[in-house]
Each structure stands twice: as C-alpha cells, then as structure tokens.
Scaffold this motif. Structure first.
Motif, PDB file in Angstrom:
ATOM      1  N   ILE A  73       3.422  -1.473  -0.615  1.00  0.00           N
ATOM      2  CA  ILE A  73       2.357  -0.363  -0.749  1.00  0.00           C
ATOM      3  C   ILE A  73       1.021  -0.969  -0.601  1.00  0.00           C
ATOM      4  O   ILE A  73       0.113  -0.449   0.171  1.00  0.00           O
ATOM      5  CB  ILE A  73       2.601   0.195  -2.339  1.00  0.00           C
ATOM      6  CG1 ILE A  73       4.078   0.912  -2.270  1.00  0.00           C
ATOM      7  CG2 ILE A  73       1.356   1.007  -2.545  1.00  0.00           C
ATOM      8  CD1 ILE A  73       4.199   1.282  -3.443  1.00  0.00           C
ATOM      9  N   VAL A  74       0.533  -2.018  -1.090  1.00  0.00           N
ATOM     10  CA  VAL A  74      -0.554  -2.638  -0.844  1.00  0.00           C
ATOM     11  C   VAL A  74      -1.212  -3.015   0.409  1.00  0.00           C
ATOM     12  O   VAL A  74      -2.121  -2.830   1.039  1.00  0.00           O
ATOM     13  CB  VAL A  74      -1.122  -3.817  -2.148  1.00  0.00           C
ATOM     14  CG1 VAL A  74      -2.354  -4.307  -1.949  1.00  0.00           C
ATOM     15  CG2 VAL A  74      -0.643  -3.306  -3.400  1.00  0.00           C
ATOM     16  N   LEU A  75      -0.272  -3.645   1.141  1.00  0.00           N
ATOM     17  CA  LEU A  75      -0.062  -3.910   2.543  1.00  0.00           C
ATOM     18  C   LEU A  75      -0.584  -2.660   3.333  1.00  0.00           C
ATOM     19  O   LEU A  75      -1.424  -2.688   4.291  1.00  0.00           O
ATOM     20  CB  LEU A  75       1.228  -4.268   3.403  1.00  0.00           C
ATOM     21  CG  LEU A  75       1.423  -4.792   4.738  1.00  0.00           C
ATOM     22  CD1 LEU A  75      -0.037  -5.537   4.948  1.00  0.00           C
ATOM     23  CD2 LEU A  75       2.341  -5.058   5.206  1.00  0.00           C
ATOM     24  N   VAL A  76       0.068  -1.398   3.106  1.00  0.00           N
ATOM     25  CA  VAL A  76      -0.268  -0.377   3.716  1.00  0.00           C
ATOM     26  C   VAL A  76      -1.978  -0.080   3.349  1.00  0.00           C
ATOM     27  O   VAL A  76      -2.670   0.555   4.502  1.00  0.00           O
ATOM     28  CB  VAL A  76       0.431   1.144   3.400  1.00  0.00           C
ATOM     29  CG1 VAL A  76       0.162   2.383   3.891  1.00  0.00           C
ATOM     30  CG2 VAL A  76       2.112   0.672   3.975  1.00  0.00           C
ATOM     31  N   ALA A 102     -10.014  -6.922  -1.202  1.00  0.00           N
ATOM     32  CA  ALA A 102      -9.462  -6.968  -2.471  1.00  0.00           C
ATOM     33  C   ALA A 102      -7.994  -6.533  -2.481  1.00  0.00           C
ATOM     34  O   ALA A 102      -7.099  -7.195  -3.086  1.00  0.00           O
ATOM     35  CB  ALA A 102      -9.917  -5.682  -3.355  1.00  0.00           C
ATOM     36  N   SER A 103      -7.532  -5.795  -1.445  1.00  0.00           N
ATOM     37  CA  SER A 103      -6.102  -5.734  -1.146  1.00  0.00           C
ATOM     38  C   SER A 103      -5.336  -6.692  -0.791  1.00  0.00           C
ATOM     39  O   SER A 103      -4.377  -7.231  -1.199  1.00  0.00           O
ATOM     40  CB  SER A 103      -5.787  -4.508  -0.247  1.00  0.00           C
ATOM     41  OG  SER A 103      -6.690  -3.331  -0.583  1.00  0.00           O
ATOM     42  N   PHE A 104      -5.919  -7.669  -0.092  1.00  0.00           N
ATOM     43  CA  PHE A 104      -5.581  -8.937   0.492  1.00  0.00           C
ATOM     44  C   PHE A 104      -5.259  -9.773  -0.857  1.00  0.00           C
ATOM     45  O   PHE A 104      -4.278 -10.431  -0.781  1.00  0.00           O
ATOM     46  CB  PHE A 104      -6.277  -9.576   1.646  1.00  0.00           C
ATOM     47  CG  PHE A 104      -5.780 -11.048   1.822  1.00  0.00           C
ATOM     48  CD1 PHE A 104      -4.910 -10.970   2.804  1.00  0.00           C
ATOM     49  CD2 PHE A 104      -6.277 -12.051   1.476  1.00  0.00           C
ATOM     50  CE1 PHE A 104      -4.280 -12.484   3.116  1.00  0.00           C
ATOM     51  CE2 PHE A 104      -5.797 -13.373   1.739  1.00  0.00           C
ATOM     52  CZ  PHE A 104      -4.822 -13.460   2.810  1.00  0.00           C
ATOM     53  N   ILE A 105      -6.273  -9.923  -1.531  1.00  0.00           N
ATOM     54  CA  ILE A 105      -5.991 -10.538  -2.740  1.00  0.00           C
ATOM     55  C   ILE A 105      -5.081 -10.251  -3.560  1.00  0.00           C
ATOM     56  O   ILE A 105      -4.329 -10.926  -4.081  1.00  0.00           O
ATOM     57  CB  ILE A 105      -7.426 -10.747  -3.438  1.00  0.00           C
ATOM     58  CG1 ILE A 105      -8.571 -11.627  -2.707  1.00  0.00           C
ATOM     59  CG2 ILE A 105      -7.381 -11.474  -4.843  1.00  0.00           C
ATOM     60  CD1 ILE A 105      -9.797 -11.355  -3.173  1.00  0.00           C
ATOM     61  N   LEU A 106      -4.877  -8.883  -3.945  1.00  0.00           N
ATOM     62  CA  LEU A 106      -3.735  -8.399  -4.681  1.00  0.00           C
ATOM     63  C   LEU A 106      -2.360  -8.549  -3.980  1.00  0.00           C
ATOM     64  O   LEU A 106      -1.510  -9.174  -4.857  1.00  0.00           O
ATOM     65  CB  LEU A 106      -4.063  -6.854  -4.748  1.00  0.00           C
ATOM     66  CG  LEU A 106      -2.950  -5.993  -5.702  1.00  0.00           C
ATOM     67  CD1 LEU A 106      -2.788  -6.598  -7.104  1.00  0.00           C
ATOM     68  CD2 LEU A 106      -3.367  -4.831  -5.737  1.00  0.00           C
ATOM     69  N   ILE A 107      -2.406  -8.658  -2.774  1.00  0.00           N
ATOM     70  CA  ILE A 107      -1.035  -8.787  -2.147  1.00  0.00           C
ATOM     71  C   ILE A 107      -0.803 -10.558  -2.469  1.00  0.00           C
ATOM     72  O   ILE A 107       0.385 -10.589  -2.856  1.00  0.00           O
ATOM     73  CB  ILE A 107      -1.229  -8.531  -0.532  1.00  0.00           C
ATOM     74  CG1 ILE A 107      -1.038  -7.236  -0.253  1.00  0.00           C
ATOM     75  CG2 ILE A 107       0.087  -9.455  -0.046  1.00  0.00           C
ATOM     76  CD1 ILE A 107      -1.622  -6.962   1.056  1.00  0.00           C
ATOM     77  N   PHE A 108      -1.720 -11.142  -2.312  1.00  0.00           N
ATOM     78  CA  PHE A 108      -1.459 -12.776  -2.595  1.00  0.00           C
ATOM     79  C   PHE A 108      -1.082 -12.870  -4.153  1.00  0.00           C
ATOM     80  O   PHE A 108      -0.175 -13.707  -4.216  1.00  0.00           O
ATOM     81  CB  PHE A 108      -2.869 -13.471  -2.418  1.00  0.00           C
ATOM     82  CG  PHE A 108      -2.780 -14.920  -2.789  1.00  0.00           C
ATOM     83  CD1 PHE A 108      -2.280 -15.834  -1.782  1.00  0.00           C
ATOM     84  CD2 PHE A 108      -3.305 -15.459  -3.787  1.00  0.00           C
ATOM     85  CE1 PHE A 108      -2.172 -17.151  -2.071  1.00  0.00           C
ATOM     86  CE2 PHE A 108      -3.258 -16.682  -4.196  1.00  0.00           C
ATOM     87  CZ  PHE A 108      -2.400 -17.706  -3.182  1.00  0.00           C
ATOM     88  N   VAL A 109      -1.739 -12.283  -5.277  1.00  0.00           N
ATOM     89  CA  VAL A 109      -1.415 -12.268  -6.530  1.00  0.00           C
ATOM     90  C   VAL A 109      -0.047 -11.951  -6.627  1.00  0.00           C
ATOM     91  O   VAL A 109       0.761 -12.431  -7.608  1.00  0.00           O
ATOM     92  CB  VAL A 109      -2.612 -11.441  -7.435  1.00  0.00           C
ATOM     93  CG1 VAL A 109      -1.941 -11.338  -8.914  1.00  0.00           C
ATOM     94  CG2 VAL A 109      -3.772 -12.282  -7.334  1.00  0.00           C
ATOM     95  N   ILE A 110       0.348 -10.706  -6.156  1.00  0.00           N
ATOM     96  CA  ILE A 110       1.793 -10.031  -6.182  1.00  0.00           C
ATOM     97  C   ILE A 110       2.726 -11.147  -5.571  1.00  0.00           C
ATOM     98  O   ILE A 110       3.721 -11.482  -6.197  1.00  0.00           O
ATOM     99  CB  ILE A 110       1.832  -8.743  -5.587  1.00  0.00           C
ATOM    100  CG1 ILE A 110       1.118  -7.874  -6.556  1.00  0.00           C
ATOM    101  CG2 ILE A 110       3.289  -8.419  -5.492  1.00  0.00           C
ATOM    102  CD1 ILE A 110       0.943  -6.203  -5.691  1.00  0.00           C
ATOM    103  N   GLY A 116       4.977  -7.098  -9.601  1.00  0.00           N
ATOM    104  CA  GLY A 116       4.506  -5.602  -9.113  1.00  0.00           C
ATOM    105  C   GLY A 116       4.214  -4.795  -9.933  1.00  0.00           C
ATOM    106  O   GLY A 116       4.318  -4.992 -11.281  1.00  0.00           O
ATOM    107  N   PHE A 117       3.616  -3.611  -9.611  1.00  0.00           N
ATOM    108  CA  PHE A 117       3.294  -2.463 -10.458  1.00  0.00           C
ATOM    109  C   PHE A 117       4.519  -1.286 -10.393  1.00  0.00           C
ATOM    110  O   PHE A 117       4.372  -0.468 -10.887  1.00  0.00           O
ATOM    111  CB  PHE A 117       2.133  -1.902 -10.086  1.00  0.00           C
ATOM    112  CG  PHE A 117       1.713  -1.748  -8.595  1.00  0.00           C
ATOM    113  CD1 PHE A 117       2.191  -0.525  -8.143  1.00  0.00           C
ATOM    114  CD2 PHE A 117       0.998  -2.770  -7.985  1.00  0.00           C
ATOM    115  CE1 PHE A 117       1.854  -0.383  -6.670  1.00  0.00           C
ATOM    116  CE2 PHE A 117       0.832  -2.290  -6.560  1.00  0.00           C
ATOM    117  CZ  PHE A 117       1.261  -1.129  -6.004  1.00  0.00           C
ATOM    118  N   ILE A 118       5.444  -1.825  -9.618  1.00  0.00           N
ATOM    119  CA  ILE A 118       6.718  -0.820  -9.444  1.00  0.00           C
ATOM    120  C   ILE A 118       7.726  -1.051 -10.447  1.00  0.00           C
ATOM    121  O   ILE A 118       8.097  -2.223 -10.377  1.00  0.00           O
ATOM    122  CB  ILE A 118       7.203  -0.693  -8.042  1.00  0.00           C
ATOM    123  CG1 ILE A 118       5.960  -0.213  -7.133  1.00  0.00           C
ATOM    124  CG2 ILE A 118       8.363   0.292  -8.070  1.00  0.00           C
ATOM    125  CD1 ILE A 118       5.713   1.313  -7.268  1.00  0.00           C
TER     126      ILE A 118
END
Length: 118
Positions: A73-76, A102-110, A116-118
């Motif tokens: 989802i964050v990748l999209v 910020a999205s890239f960083i969140l993908i890295f953290v996940i 995840g948030f799902i």
C-alpha cells in the motif's frame, strides 16, 4: 544472497529517484536521454521481482503477512508521489518529493520491524 540483491536494488532505485529529481531541477534536458528514461524502470522491475522472490523464499505468506500488504500500500503511495514529483513544479513538486521520501522511509521501517498497519 537474494536479500543482498534486494537491498542493492532498493538503494539503486532510491538513488535513481533522487538523481532524477536533481536533474529535473538543474539540467532537465538530460532526462530526455534514453538511458534516463529506461534505467529506472529496469531497476524498479528488478527490485519488485527480488521482493516477490524474497516473500516466497522466506515463506512469509504462511504466517502473519499484514506487513507485506502494508508495504505494498505504501509502495503505491510512493509511486504516486514520485510521479507527482516528476510532473509538477514549484512547491507542489517539493511537497510531493517530501511525501515520496517519507513513504520510502515508512516502507523501510515496515520491512525492518515486520509490523504493518493492516
């Protein structure tokens, strides 16, 4: 080995994005060269394929896989923000760029935490 390849393509993909944004700002005509049009797609395709291979190699779909869906989802979102960055100008470009980073960083953290948030 596959994880190392995946990490390489992560770094290559993000570096490519940062480099294209810099070129867009300082020397936009270079972006019209064939190499700058094709290379990012090849890198991103190899990144996606290595990620899919890791999911199956690690048998991550057998257990809790909400983090993988969260990453997708964050990748999209990252892709959407990156496209906005490349097609916009002025403040809108930089807001989209910040959102993409910020999205890239969140993908890295996940990916690191497998939370995840799902």
């Amino acid at each position: 080995m596959l994880k190392l390849i995946h990490v390489f393509f992560i770094l290559a993909s993000f570096s490519s994005f940062i480099g294209r944004v810099a070129l867009l700002q300082f020397n936009a005509e270079l972006l019209q060269r064939k190499l700058f049009k094709i290379a990012p797609h090849i890198i991103d395709t190899l990144l996606l394929l290595s990620g899919i291979a890791l999911v199956f190699q690690g048998n991550w779909l057998a257990g809790e896989y909400g983090w993988i869906i969260s990453k997708l989802i964050v990748l999209v979102l990252y892709i959407a923000f990156a496209i906005m960055t490349m097609r916009s100008s002025g403040n809108k470009r930089w807001l989209a760029f910040a959102a993409a980073v910020a999205s890239f960083i969140l993908i890295f953290v996940i990916a690191i935490t497998k939370q995840g948030f799902i």
